[in-house]
Design a protein around this motif. Structure first.
Motif, PDB file in Angstrom:
ATOM      1  N   PRO A 191       0.784  -1.238   0.000  1.00  0.00           N
ATOM      2  CA  PRO A 191       0.000   0.000   0.000  1.00  0.00           C
ATOM      3  C   PRO A 191       0.819   1.294   0.000  1.00  0.00           C
ATOM      4  O   PRO A 191       0.346   2.291  -0.532  1.00  0.00           O
ATOM      5  N   VAL A 192       2.015   1.294   0.595  1.00  0.00           N
ATOM      6  CA  VAL A 192       2.802   2.533   0.688  1.00  0.00           C
ATOM      7  C   VAL A 192       4.249   2.195   0.354  1.00  0.00           C
ATOM      8  O   VAL A 192       4.874   1.382   1.052  1.00  0.00           O
ATOM      9  N   VAL A 197       5.850  -3.191   4.935  1.00  0.00           N
ATOM     10  CA  VAL A 197       4.886  -4.268   4.637  1.00  0.00           C
ATOM     11  C   VAL A 197       4.176  -3.990   3.317  1.00  0.00           C
ATOM     12  O   VAL A 197       3.716  -2.870   3.077  1.00  0.00           O
ATOM     13  N   HIS A 199       1.208  -5.481   0.418  1.00  0.00           N
ATOM     14  CA  HIS A 199       0.059  -6.371   0.267  1.00  0.00           C
ATOM     15  C   HIS A 199      -0.314  -6.493  -1.206  1.00  0.00           C
ATOM     16  O   HIS A 199      -0.179  -5.526  -1.967  1.00  0.00           O
ATOM     17  N   GLN A 200      -0.850  -7.654  -1.561  1.00  0.00           N
ATOM     18  CA  GLN A 200      -1.353  -7.861  -2.924  1.00  0.00           C
ATOM     19  C   GLN A 200      -2.538  -6.946  -3.185  1.00  0.00           C
ATOM     20  O   GLN A 200      -3.470  -6.887  -2.387  1.00  0.00           O
ATOM     21  N   ALA A 202      -3.997  -6.971  -6.540  1.00  0.00           N
ATOM     22  CA  ALA A 202      -4.816  -7.644  -7.550  1.00  0.00           C
ATOM     23  C   ALA A 202      -5.893  -8.473  -6.855  1.00  0.00           C
ATOM     24  O   ALA A 202      -5.600  -9.214  -5.920  1.00  0.00           O
ATOM     25  N   ASN A 204      -8.140  -7.782  -4.721  1.00  0.00           N
ATOM     26  CA  ASN A 204      -8.127  -7.559  -3.272  1.00  0.00           C
ATOM     27  C   ASN A 204      -8.633  -6.145  -2.990  1.00  0.00           C
ATOM     28  O   ASN A 204      -8.873  -5.359  -3.909  1.00  0.00           O
ATOM     29  N   ILE A 206      -7.486  -3.098  -0.188  1.00  0.00           N
ATOM     30  CA  ILE A 206      -6.525  -2.760   0.876  1.00  0.00           C
ATOM     31  C   ILE A 206      -7.005  -1.512   1.624  1.00  0.00           C
ATOM     32  O   ILE A 206      -7.042  -0.429   1.039  1.00  0.00           O
TER      33      ILE A 206
END
Lengths: 346, 346
Positions: A191-192, A197, A199-200, A202, A204, A206
């Motif tokens: 996300p950033v 960290v 995250h996927q 596609a 999904n 967030i």
């Protein structure tokens, strides 16, 4: 016939996703340009860019780049704006800043032309362009604010990956291909980009856009909350936001619950929205007509639909607001401000 | 050691997306089955299905299919439930219905085991399984309702295509491939198979799930509003919903704003949620931990995160609730109810 007044214009961040759209808008609007300077970081300097049939070479942005510049449009990140805008102002430029650097500065007007174009006159060298998700919401709510008053706004967003830049688009498309091929995609940016960290994105959703603040809200959510109050000029306005990234390329969608201060008629609300500048009402349940990100992509307007009275609170409305986050959410809003400045000096 | 009581079980709609998950849950939970009957429409009759190492042939569901059946799980659409459940009851079966057919029937319990399992005892032959988007929300809110009271819920959903069936999944994946290949995909099923207008779901957000009602809300939104009040047993609860389909395969996400009736401490709220049955708290902004559809897929729990006090209303909370719509949202909730019935007769 009078000769139009022409301006020396600089675009800072000309090679970025928003910079590219600013140049398209300047060309499409036939903005009165005398000289155009395309500026960027040292890394992108030397890039060749076509503008109205002429080839320009992007130069590294330095304080002296702004000598003779009258209007400078910044979209190269907050740090670049903070570092260079004071120099640009010193050299006489009016800066339109598309980053978060000056938005909440009390001395800087934060402008959505359909809402508070009069604030441009108060500038001290820089006018801030609001956050994309804020712009489309306040543009859609302004006619209701003026007619009925607004006490509270609760918004949940469905934001496109292009808001995180060209690399986030590439990542989402790459991950989508990998999932469709049966693979397990490695997230790399969202996300950033600057946080550890990933995250996927596609297939999904967030619930994080930008960094978390101490109060548990993200910076994107705080931008929507603070900027909405500043643009509307109403610190009593209660605003809550939950900002979510979804696998869409262009176009932010928003589910907005809004409490009005007066009784209203839904038909009158729709008439107001349909007649407001920059808005397009797309609202016909019988023909399954409502705004969609894929329809809004590439267009300058803000699209509004799913307008309905809340069943639990007769003073509240629900609505669905969609706009291209790179256009009205960034480049087009900035160029609108630039046109206003140009017109006031012409 | 006593022999466990075994039951004759029928699964109606055994070849569908939810039916498949019901069979998986029955097997995984080692449900006490004497005889298993797999039923479907005439079209799917004859299909072979493996269950715990044995091959079953799916039969066409008719009134006489339910002779000797003690527990029947229905997920073959509302029309099938309406047509066959009276016959199944007549033949002595207790029916657990996963469709909309009986949910708002005043004489039918609408059950989420974590919320109102006691209502099962009031059944007159059929217990209704709520809508997927409702189940995960009420499961997450029940601990707060019991401890603080809830006056209002405002929810915006981010719903997976699997909620519209296997064909909607296929359509979303096909459209995604077409867009990635530079094509312009033809929409065929979503938003609502039986309605004339279709919209692209790949890389888009569609603010319509199920048909529009006269009040401007969709049926999905009205399900969330009405079912939440019925399950909570509180008609004074104010509920607003905006339901949106996004390009996710499994797992509904929900942005929920909830007004509590008493002051609360956020730390206590998190402790309550972390200790509640069927819930998993995933809430740590520092490590960017929050529920994600891709993580929830394939799991029976409801995941809760982004829990934070609202800045404009100190009595309100924002949260993000995610669960697999085919599991807790359908098959697992139904099998939980079946387990309760089995246990009460053992």
């Amino acid at each position: 016939m009078s000769t139009p007044t022409l301006f020396n214009v600089a675009v800072v961040g000309a090679t970025g996703a928003v910079g590219e759209q600013i140049l398209k808008q300047l060309a499409a609007r036939n903005f009165p340009i005398k000289e155009l300077k395309l500026l960027s970081s040292a890394r992108s300097a030397g890039t060749k860019i076509e503008f109205k049939g002429q080839t320009y070479t992007v130069e590294e942005a330095t304080p002296d780049s702004f000598k003779g510049v009258e209007i400078a449009l910044f979209s190269a990140g907050g740090d670049v704006s903070k570092a260079l805008i004071p120099h640009a102002i010193e050299r006489g430029a009016v800066c339109i800043d598309n980053t978060n650097a000056y938005r909440m500065d009390p001395g800087t007007p934060l402008v959505v032309p359909e809402v508070n174009i009069d604030k441009v006159a108060e500038h001290k060298g820089v006018i801030a362009n609001p956050n994309c998700s804020t712009i489309q919401m306040v543009a859609a709510l302004k006619p209701l604010y003026d007619r009925f008053g607004i006490s509270r706004i609760i918004v949940s967003t469905y934001q496109a990956v292009s808001g995180a830049g060209a690399r986030a688009i590439d990542e989402m498309l790459r991950q989508s291909k990998e999932v469709l091929a049966g693979g397990d995609p490695k997230p790399d940016i969202l996300p950033v980009g600057s946080l550890p960290v990933k995250h996927q994105i596609a297939f999904n959703a967030i619930p994080q856009i930008d960094k978390f603040q101490d109060n548990g809200f993200t910076l994107e959510e705080m931008k929507m909350i603070r900027e909405t109050k500043k643009i509307m000029g109403d610190e009593t306005l209660e605003v809550t936001a939950t900002c979510v990234r979804i696998p869409v390329v262009y176009g932010h969608s928003e589910s907005v619950y809004v409490e009005l201060k007066q009784d209203f008629d839904v038909a009158e609300v729709k008439t107001l929205l349909a007649g407001a500048p920059g808005l397009v009402l797309q609202d016909d349940p019988d023909s399954q007509l409502y705004p969609l990100a894929t329809d809004a992509a590439g267009k300058n307007e803000v699209f509004v639909g799913r307008v309905r009275r809340d069943l639990s609170n007769p003073r509240a409305l629900n609505m669905w607001i969609v706009s291209d986050n790179l256009l009205k959410g960034a480049a087009w809003n900035a160029v609108q401000i630039a046109e206003h400045i140009a017109a006031s000096r012409a």
